[in-house]
Design an enzyme around this catalytic site. Structure first.
Site, PDB file in Angstrom:
ATOM      1  N   ASP A  15       3.999  -4.713  15.277  1.00  0.00           N
ATOM      2  CA  ASP A  15       4.111  -3.639  14.014  1.00  0.00           C
ATOM      3  C   ASP A  15       3.605  -3.931  12.822  1.00  0.00           C
ATOM      4  O   ASP A  15       3.388  -5.055  12.719  1.00  0.00           O
ATOM      5  CB  ASP A  15       5.577  -3.180  14.032  1.00  0.00           C
ATOM      6  CG  ASP A  15       6.188  -2.317  12.990  1.00  0.00           C
ATOM      7  OD1 ASP A  15       5.419  -1.245  13.205  1.00  0.00           O
ATOM      8  OD2 ASP A  15       6.787  -2.508  12.358  1.00  0.00           O
ATOM      9  N   ASP A  17       4.311  -2.335   9.022  1.00  0.00           N
ATOM     10  CA  ASP A  17       5.425  -2.382   8.013  1.00  0.00           C
ATOM     11  C   ASP A  17       6.736  -2.948   8.473  1.00  0.00           C
ATOM     12  O   ASP A  17       7.282  -2.458   9.467  1.00  0.00           O
ATOM     13  CB  ASP A  17       5.755  -0.952   7.669  1.00  0.00           C
ATOM     14  CG  ASP A  17       4.254  -0.266   7.232  1.00  0.00           C
ATOM     15  OD1 ASP A  17       3.447  -0.913   6.906  1.00  0.00           O
ATOM     16  OD2 ASP A  17       4.171   0.932   7.310  1.00  0.00           O
TER      17      ASP A  17
HETATM   18 MG   LIG Z   1       8.135  -1.232  11.049  1.00  0.00          MG
END
Ligand SMILES: [Mg+2]
Ligand SMILES: [Zn+2]
Length: 192
Positions: A15, A17
């Site tokens: 992922d 962020d």
């Molecule tokens: Mg995230």
């Protein structure tokens, strides 16, 4: 110094962020991209061990009209530049730009981004590791049969409180610790 190309045939699906860069509410400018401490070193260690690195990110604000696609590209370029400064190169970055109501096949936890990445890079999804701070990341990982690792950075702590840990094979402090878990698994398999 250029980092090594993947050699194990295994990939880490990350992922963006809250996992690699600091979680920011409505991240919409490249100046807001800041690496989480230890993240670049963790990625460098994974790559040195022969793992491929691919980022999979939901960016619904594009579909909602709140984030222009060229701005998203600037943000991703900024992330790549910050990582490059630390001698880390990503193998790929895949974005779902759709809003939830578009019911696309690529918004995590749906498997579309991982399926696309696996086809492009020639790896088996169930041999991958999925690292993220959100239940959607763990759901994606479960869906493709990967090893799932939830980090407590970003939304991770909140997600744990609402049950995301149930879908995680491992819960760790941050990407640095996640890399340690992955390297332990890869090295113990190599010894078998
Ligand atoms: Mg995230
Ligand atoms: Zn999508």
């Amino acid at each position: 110094m250029e980092t090594l190309a993947p050699m194990t045939g295994r990939f880490v699906l990350l992922d963006r962020d809250g996992t690699i860069n600091q979680e920011v509410d409505h991240l919409d400018h490249p100046d807001q991209v800041a690496l989480i401490p230890g993240a670049a070193a963790a990625l460098r260690d994974l790559r040195s061990a022969g793992l491929g690195l691919i980022v999979l990110t939901n960016q619904a604000n594009v579909g909602r009209g709140l984030l222009p696609p060229d701005r998203l590209e600037e943000i991703n370029d900024r992330l790549a530049a910050l990582l490059s400064d630390e001698d880390v190169r990503l193998d790929g970055l895949y974005v779902c730009p759709h809003a939830p109501e578009e019911a696309c096949e690529c918004r995590k936890p749906r498997p579309g981004l991982a399926v696309r990445a696996a086809a492009d890079h020639g790896f088996l999804p169930y041999e991958a590791f999925v690292v993220g701070d959100h239940a959607a990341d763990m759901g994606l990982g479960r869906g493709i049969g990967a090893v799932t690792i939830l980090v407590r950075t970003g939304h991770g702590e909140d997600e744990l409180a609402t049950g995301a840990g149930a879908q995680a094979d491992h819960v760790v402090a941050d990407l640095s610790e996640a890399a340690g878990v992955i390297l332990d698994i890869v090295l113990s398999e190599a010894r078998r």
